[in-house]
Design a protein around this motif. Structure first.
Motif, PDB file in Angstrom:
ATOM      1  N   ARG A 134       0.771  -1.119   0.090  1.00 55.71           N
ATOM      2  CA  ARG A 134      -0.012   0.098  -0.015  1.00 55.71           C
ATOM      3  C   ARG A 134       1.044   1.238  -0.151  1.00 55.71           C
ATOM      4  NH1 ARG A 134      -4.784   2.386   2.225  1.00 55.71           N
ATOM      5  NH2 ARG A 134      -5.024   4.131   0.894  1.00 55.71           N
ATOM      6  N   GLN A 135       1.742   1.280   0.859  1.00 56.44           N
ATOM      7  CA  GLN A 135       2.950   2.416   0.953  1.00 56.44           C
ATOM      8  C   GLN A 135       3.485   2.709  -0.476  1.00 56.44           C
ATOM      9  OE1 GLN A 135       5.452   2.481   4.284  1.00 56.44           O
ATOM     10  NE2 GLN A 135       7.224   2.982   2.696  1.00 56.44           N
ATOM     11  N   LEU A 136       3.942   1.444  -1.287  1.00 59.27           N
ATOM     12  CA  LEU A 136       4.380   1.589  -2.523  1.00 59.27           C
ATOM     13  C   LEU A 136       3.512   1.647  -3.657  1.00 59.27           C
ATOM     14  CD1 LEU A 136       7.013  -1.168  -1.969  1.00 59.27           C
ATOM     15  CD2 LEU A 136       7.257   1.240  -2.039  1.00 59.27           C
ATOM     16  N   LYS A 137       2.125   1.992  -3.314  1.00 58.95           N
ATOM     17  CA  LYS A 137       1.075   2.085  -4.159  1.00 58.95           C
ATOM     18  C   LYS A 137       0.927   0.945  -5.299  1.00 58.95           C
ATOM     19  CE  LYS A 137       1.045   6.974  -3.990  1.00 58.95           C
ATOM     20  NZ  LYS A 137       0.973   7.058  -2.659  1.00 58.95           N
ATOM     21  N   LEU A 138       1.142  -0.414  -4.562  1.00 58.68           N
ATOM     22  CA  LEU A 138       1.030  -1.592  -5.353  1.00 58.68           C
ATOM     23  C   LEU A 138      -0.269  -2.239  -5.175  1.00 58.68           C
ATOM     24  CD1 LEU A 138       4.536  -3.170  -4.933  1.00 58.68           C
ATOM     25  CD2 LEU A 138       3.579  -1.846  -6.957  1.00 58.68           C
ATOM     26  N   TYR A 139      -0.980  -1.495  -3.873  1.00 51.46           N
ATOM     27  CA  TYR A 139      -2.266  -2.102  -3.633  1.00 51.46           C
ATOM     28  C   TYR A 139      -2.859  -0.762  -3.206  1.00 51.46           C
ATOM     29  CZ  TYR A 139      -5.912  -4.105  -0.719  1.00 51.46           C
ATOM     30  OH  TYR A 139      -7.138  -4.491  -0.139  1.00 51.46           O
ATOM     31  N   ASP A 140      -4.340  -0.747  -3.364  1.00 53.84           N
ATOM     32  CA  ASP A 140      -4.950   0.569  -3.359  1.00 53.84           C
ATOM     33  C   ASP A 140      -6.166   0.327  -2.319  1.00 53.84           C
ATOM     34  OD1 ASP A 140      -6.749  -0.702  -4.760  1.00 53.84           O
ATOM     35  OD2 ASP A 140      -7.280   0.958  -6.258  1.00 53.84           O
ATOM     36  N   GLN A 165       4.620   0.263  18.599  1.00 54.28           N
ATOM     37  CA  GLN A 165       6.006   0.026  17.826  1.00 54.28           C
ATOM     38  C   GLN A 165       5.751   0.888  16.574  1.00 54.28           C
ATOM     39  OE1 GLN A 165       8.969  -1.247  18.462  1.00 54.28           O
ATOM     40  NE2 GLN A 165       9.625  -0.449  16.709  1.00 54.28           N
ATOM     41  N   LEU A 166       4.783   0.932  15.669  1.00 54.14           N
ATOM     42  CA  LEU A 166       4.591   1.862  14.633  1.00 54.14           C
ATOM     43  C   LEU A 166       4.676   3.276  14.873  1.00 54.14           C
ATOM     44  CD1 LEU A 166       1.610  -0.014  12.835  1.00 54.14           C
ATOM     45  CD2 LEU A 166       3.964  -0.260  12.259  1.00 54.14           C
ATOM     46  N   ASP A 167       4.018   3.633  16.136  1.00 54.27           N
ATOM     47  CA  ASP A 167       4.230   5.167  16.508  1.00 54.27           C
ATOM     48  C   ASP A 167       5.937   5.433  16.887  1.00 54.27           C
ATOM     49  OD1 ASP A 167       1.475   5.489  16.183  1.00 54.27           O
ATOM     50  OD2 ASP A 167       1.168   5.026  18.454  1.00 54.27           O
ATOM     51  N   GLU A 176       1.975   9.872   7.118  1.00 52.67           N
ATOM     52  CA  GLU A 176       1.066   9.533   6.549  1.00 52.67           C
ATOM     53  C   GLU A 176       0.864   7.966   6.186  1.00 52.67           C
ATOM     54  OE1 GLU A 176       4.350  11.438   3.634  1.00 52.67           O
ATOM     55  OE2 GLU A 176       3.346  11.808   5.583  1.00 52.67           O
ATOM     56  N   ASN A 177       2.142   7.378   6.115  1.00 56.25           N
ATOM     57  CA  ASN A 177       2.000   5.798   5.830  1.00 56.25           C
ATOM     58  C   ASN A 177       1.653   5.294   7.188  1.00 56.25           C
ATOM     59  OD1 ASN A 177       2.926   6.024   3.121  1.00 56.25           O
ATOM     60  ND2 ASN A 177       5.070   6.049   3.785  1.00 56.25           N
ATOM     61  N   ARG A 178       1.850   5.723   8.300  1.00 62.85           N
ATOM     62  CA  ARG A 178       1.317   5.019   9.732  1.00 62.85           C
ATOM     63  C   ARG A 178      -0.327   5.107   9.294  1.00 62.85           C
ATOM     64  NH1 ARG A 178      -1.190   3.445  13.048  1.00 62.85           N
ATOM     65  NH2 ARG A 178      -0.978   3.542  15.249  1.00 62.85           N
ATOM     66  N   GLU A 179      -0.768   6.072   8.991  1.00 59.05           N
ATOM     67  CA  GLU A 179      -2.295   6.453   8.739  1.00 59.05           C
ATOM     68  C   GLU A 179      -3.053   5.127   7.773  1.00 59.05           C
ATOM     69  OE1 GLU A 179      -3.939   8.397  11.042  1.00 59.05           O
ATOM     70  OE2 GLU A 179      -1.680   8.510  11.720  1.00 59.05           O
ATOM     71  N   LEU A 180      -2.018   4.633   7.111  1.00 60.34           N
ATOM     72  CA  LEU A 180      -2.483   3.816   6.100  1.00 60.34           C
ATOM     73  C   LEU A 180      -3.247   2.579   6.972  1.00 60.34           C
ATOM     74  CD1 LEU A 180       0.295   3.481   3.199  1.00 60.34           C
ATOM     75  CD2 LEU A 180      -1.878   4.585   3.242  1.00 60.34           C
ATOM     76  N   LEU A 181      -3.190   2.379   8.168  1.00 54.45           N
ATOM     77  CA  LEU A 181      -3.610   1.113   8.835  1.00 54.45           C
ATOM     78  C   LEU A 181      -4.739   1.829   9.774  1.00 54.45           C
ATOM     79  CD1 LEU A 181      -3.401  -1.869   9.755  1.00 54.45           C
ATOM     80  CD2 LEU A 181      -1.928  -1.030  11.575  1.00 54.45           C
ATOM     81  N   ILE A 182      -6.056   1.251   9.478  1.00 51.32           N
ATOM     82  CA  ILE A 182      -7.197   1.549  10.056  1.00 51.32           C
ATOM     83  C   ILE A 182      -7.371   0.308  11.297  1.00 51.32           C
ATOM     84  CG2 ILE A 182      -9.832   1.435   9.815  1.00 51.32           C
ATOM     85  CD1 ILE A 182      -9.356   1.810   6.780  1.00 51.32           C
ATOM     86  N   VAL A 183      -7.657   1.027  12.317  1.00 48.45           N
ATOM     87  CA  VAL A 183      -7.576   0.414  13.770  1.00 48.45           C
ATOM     88  C   VAL A 183      -8.881   0.423  14.457  1.00 48.45           C
ATOM     89  CG1 VAL A 183      -6.344   0.039  15.978  1.00 48.45           C
ATOM     90  CG2 VAL A 183      -5.027   0.539  13.823  1.00 48.45           C
TER      91      VAL A 183
END
Length: 184
Positions: A121-127, A145-147, A158-165
Protein backbone atom coordinates in the motif's frame (compact mmCIF):
# COMPACT_ATOMS: atom_id res chain seq x y z
CA UNK A 1 -17.46 -3.75 -0.68
CA UNK A 2 -18.12 -7.19 -2.05
CA UNK A 3 -15.10 -9.07 -0.69
CA UNK A 4 -12.50 -8.70 2.06
CA UNK A 5 -9.34 -10.66 2.81
CA UNK A 6 -9.03 -11.78 6.41
CA UNK A 7 -5.60 -12.61 7.80
CA UNK A 8 -5.71 -14.54 11.07
CA UNK A 9 -4.22 -17.37 13.06
CA UNK A 10 -4.27 -21.02 12.15
CA UNK A 11 -4.50 -21.46 15.92
CA UNK A 12 -7.50 -20.39 18.01
CA UNK A 13 -5.27 -18.72 20.61
CA UNK A 14 -5.60 -19.22 24.35
CA UNK A 15 -8.34 -16.67 25.04
CA UNK A 16 -11.83 -17.75 23.87
CA UNK A 17 -12.62 -14.15 22.88
CA UNK A 18 -10.50 -14.54 19.73
CA UNK A 19 -12.59 -17.43 18.43
CA UNK A 20 -15.81 -15.64 19.37
CA UNK A 21 -14.82 -12.51 17.45
CA UNK A 22 -13.76 -14.59 14.42
CA UNK A 23 -17.20 -16.25 14.48
CA UNK A 24 -18.95 -12.89 14.83
CA UNK A 25 -16.96 -11.41 11.94
CA UNK A 26 -17.95 -14.35 9.74
CA UNK A 27 -21.61 -13.91 10.67
CA UNK A 28 -21.47 -10.20 9.80
CA UNK A 29 -19.78 -10.91 6.47
CA UNK A 30 -22.61 -13.27 5.56
CA UNK A 31 -25.27 -10.81 6.70
CA UNK A 32 -23.70 -7.98 4.66
CA UNK A 33 -23.04 -10.20 1.62
CA UNK A 34 -19.29 -9.71 1.90
CA UNK A 35 -17.33 -12.60 0.41
CA UNK A 36 -14.57 -13.84 2.70
CA UNK A 37 -11.20 -14.28 1.00
CA UNK A 38 -8.71 -16.11 3.20
CA UNK A 39 -5.91 -18.66 3.31
CA UNK A 40 -8.14 -21.71 2.77
CA UNK A 41 -7.39 -23.54 6.01
CA UNK A 42 -9.76 -25.36 8.33
CA UNK A 43 -7.83 -24.78 11.57
CA UNK A 44 -7.88 -22.09 14.24
CA UNK A 45 -9.37 -18.67 13.64
CA UNK A 46 -9.13 -19.28 9.89
CA UNK A 47 -11.51 -22.22 10.10
CA UNK A 48 -13.78 -20.42 12.56
CA UNK A 49 -14.34 -17.35 10.40
CA UNK A 50 -14.86 -19.46 7.26
CA UNK A 51 -17.31 -21.81 8.98
CA UNK A 52 -19.29 -18.86 10.36
CA UNK A 53 -19.63 -17.29 6.90
CA UNK A 54 -20.71 -20.60 5.37
CA UNK A 55 -23.11 -21.50 8.21
CA UNK A 56 -24.86 -18.17 7.71
CA UNK A 57 -25.25 -18.54 3.94
CA UNK A 58 -22.25 -16.49 2.85
CA UNK A 59 -19.58 -17.03 0.23
CA UNK A 60 -15.97 -18.02 0.97
CA UNK A 61 -12.97 -18.16 -1.34
CA UNK A 62 -9.86 -19.88 -0.04
CA UNK A 63 -6.37 -19.75 -1.51
CA UNK A 64 -3.97 -22.41 -0.26
CA UNK A 65 -0.53 -23.62 -1.33
CA UNK A 66 -0.40 -27.24 -2.44
CA UNK A 67 2.05 -28.19 0.32
CA UNK A 68 -0.45 -27.08 3.00
CA UNK A 69 -3.33 -28.81 1.23
CA UNK A 70 -1.27 -32.01 1.23
CA UNK A 71 -1.07 -31.77 5.03
CA UNK A 72 -4.88 -32.02 5.08
CA UNK A 73 -5.44 -28.52 6.41
CA UNK A 74 -7.46 -27.31 3.41
CA UNK A 75 -11.09 -26.51 4.19
CA UNK A 76 -13.27 -28.93 2.22
CA UNK A 77 -16.62 -27.10 1.98
CA UNK A 78 -15.72 -23.63 0.67
CA UNK A 79 -17.55 -21.87 -2.14
CA UNK A 80 -14.23 -21.77 -4.03
CA UNK A 81 -10.80 -23.14 -3.23
CA UNK A 82 -7.79 -22.12 -5.33
CA UNK A 83 -4.51 -24.03 -5.18
CA UNK A 84 -1.19 -22.27 -5.70
CA UNK A 85 2.44 -23.31 -5.45
CA UNK A 86 3.90 -20.76 -3.03
CA UNK A 87 2.99 -18.55 -0.10
CA UNK A 88 3.87 -15.52 -2.25
CA UNK A 89 1.36 -16.60 -4.90
CA UNK A 90 -1.22 -17.11 -2.17
CA UNK A 91 -0.84 -13.58 -0.79
CA UNK A 92 -0.94 -12.01 -4.25
CA UNK A 93 -4.00 -13.98 -5.37
CA UNK A 94 -5.96 -13.25 -2.18
CA UNK A 95 -5.68 -9.48 -2.56
CA UNK A 96 -6.52 -9.67 -6.26
CA UNK A 97 -9.94 -10.99 -5.25
CA UNK A 98 -10.62 -8.41 -2.52
CA UNK A 99 -11.57 -4.79 -1.90
CA UNK A 100 -10.02 -4.60 1.56
CA UNK A 101 -8.04 -6.41 4.22
CA UNK A 102 -8.74 -7.13 7.89
CA UNK A 103 -6.26 -8.72 10.27
CA UNK A 104 -7.48 -10.60 13.32
CA UNK A 105 -5.04 -11.92 15.93
CA UNK A 106 -2.47 -14.41 14.69
CA UNK A 107 1.18 -15.36 14.65
CA UNK A 108 4.08 -14.96 12.25
CA UNK A 109 1.99 -15.69 9.16
CA UNK A 110 -0.59 -13.06 10.06
CA UNK A 111 2.10 -10.47 10.80
CA UNK A 112 3.89 -11.33 7.55
CA UNK A 113 0.72 -10.87 5.54
CA UNK A 114 -0.24 -7.66 7.34
CA UNK A 115 3.13 -5.97 6.97
CA UNK A 116 3.56 -7.07 3.36
CA UNK A 117 0.19 -5.60 2.35
CA UNK A 118 1.02 -2.39 4.26
CA UNK A 119 4.32 -2.17 2.35
CA UNK A 120 2.44 -2.76 -0.93
CA UNK A 121 0.00 0.00 0.00
CA UNK A 122 2.83 2.38 0.89
CA UNK A 123 4.44 1.65 -2.50
CA UNK A 124 1.06 2.05 -4.25
CA UNK A 125 1.04 -1.58 -5.38
CA UNK A 126 -2.28 -2.10 -3.59
CA UNK A 127 -4.98 0.54 -3.24
CA UNK A 128 -7.51 -0.91 -0.81
CA UNK A 129 -8.12 -0.23 2.88
CA UNK A 130 -6.21 -2.24 5.48
CA UNK A 131 -7.57 -2.69 8.99
CA UNK A 132 -6.80 -4.52 12.18
CA UNK A 133 -9.47 -5.70 14.55
CA UNK A 134 -7.73 -4.99 17.84
CA UNK A 135 -9.46 -7.71 19.83
CA UNK A 136 -8.62 -7.66 23.54
CA UNK A 137 -5.83 -5.14 22.86
CA UNK A 138 -3.95 -7.77 20.84
CA UNK A 139 -2.35 -5.19 18.56
CA UNK A 140 -1.62 -2.52 21.21
CA UNK A 141 2.12 -3.17 21.37
CA UNK A 142 2.44 -3.36 17.58
CA UNK A 143 0.66 -0.01 17.29
CA UNK A 144 3.08 1.46 19.83
CA UNK A 145 5.96 0.14 17.72
CA UNK A 146 4.51 1.78 14.60
CA UNK A 147 4.30 5.08 16.50
CA UNK A 148 7.93 4.64 17.57
CA UNK A 149 8.88 4.05 13.94
CA UNK A 150 7.29 7.42 13.09
CA UNK A 151 8.95 9.16 16.07
CA UNK A 152 12.37 7.77 15.12
CA UNK A 153 12.01 8.71 11.45
CA UNK A 154 11.65 5.27 9.89
CA UNK A 155 7.99 5.58 8.92
CA UNK A 156 6.22 8.65 7.57
CA UNK A 157 3.16 9.73 9.53
CA UNK A 158 0.97 9.52 6.41
CA UNK A 159 2.06 5.90 5.91
CA UNK A 160 1.31 5.12 9.56
CA UNK A 161 -2.22 6.37 8.87
CA UNK A 162 -2.68 3.72 6.15
CA UNK A 163 -3.64 1.25 8.89
CA UNK A 164 -7.24 1.46 10.08
CA UNK A 165 -7.64 0.30 13.68
CA UNK A 166 -10.72 -0.57 15.72
CA UNK A 167 -11.72 -2.93 18.49
CA UNK A 168 -15.27 -3.09 17.07
CA UNK A 169 -16.28 -5.16 14.04
CA UNK A 170 -19.07 -2.75 13.10
CA UNK A 171 -16.83 0.31 13.36
CA UNK A 172 -14.04 -1.34 11.37
CA UNK A 173 -16.43 -2.38 8.58
CA UNK A 174 -17.89 1.13 8.56
CA UNK A 175 -14.41 2.66 8.22
CA UNK A 176 -13.55 0.29 5.37
CA UNK A 177 -16.82 1.14 3.60
CA UNK A 178 -16.09 4.82 4.22
CA UNK A 179 -12.69 4.46 2.56
CA UNK A 180 -14.33 3.44 -0.72
CA UNK A 181 -17.01 6.14 -0.39
CA UNK A 182 -14.26 8.81 -0.09
CA UNK A 183 -12.16 7.34 -2.89
CA UNK A 184 -14.87 7.50 -5.56
Amino acid sequence: MKSIVVYCGSSPGTNPIYKEVARELGEKFAKKNIRLIYGGGNLGLMGTVADAVLTNGGQVTGVIPNFLAALEVAHQTLTELHFVETMHERKFKMVQFARGVIALPGGYGTMDELFEILAWRQLKLYDGPIGVLNVNGFYDLMLQQLDRMVDDGFLKAENRELLIVSDSIDELLMKIEGYWAQTF
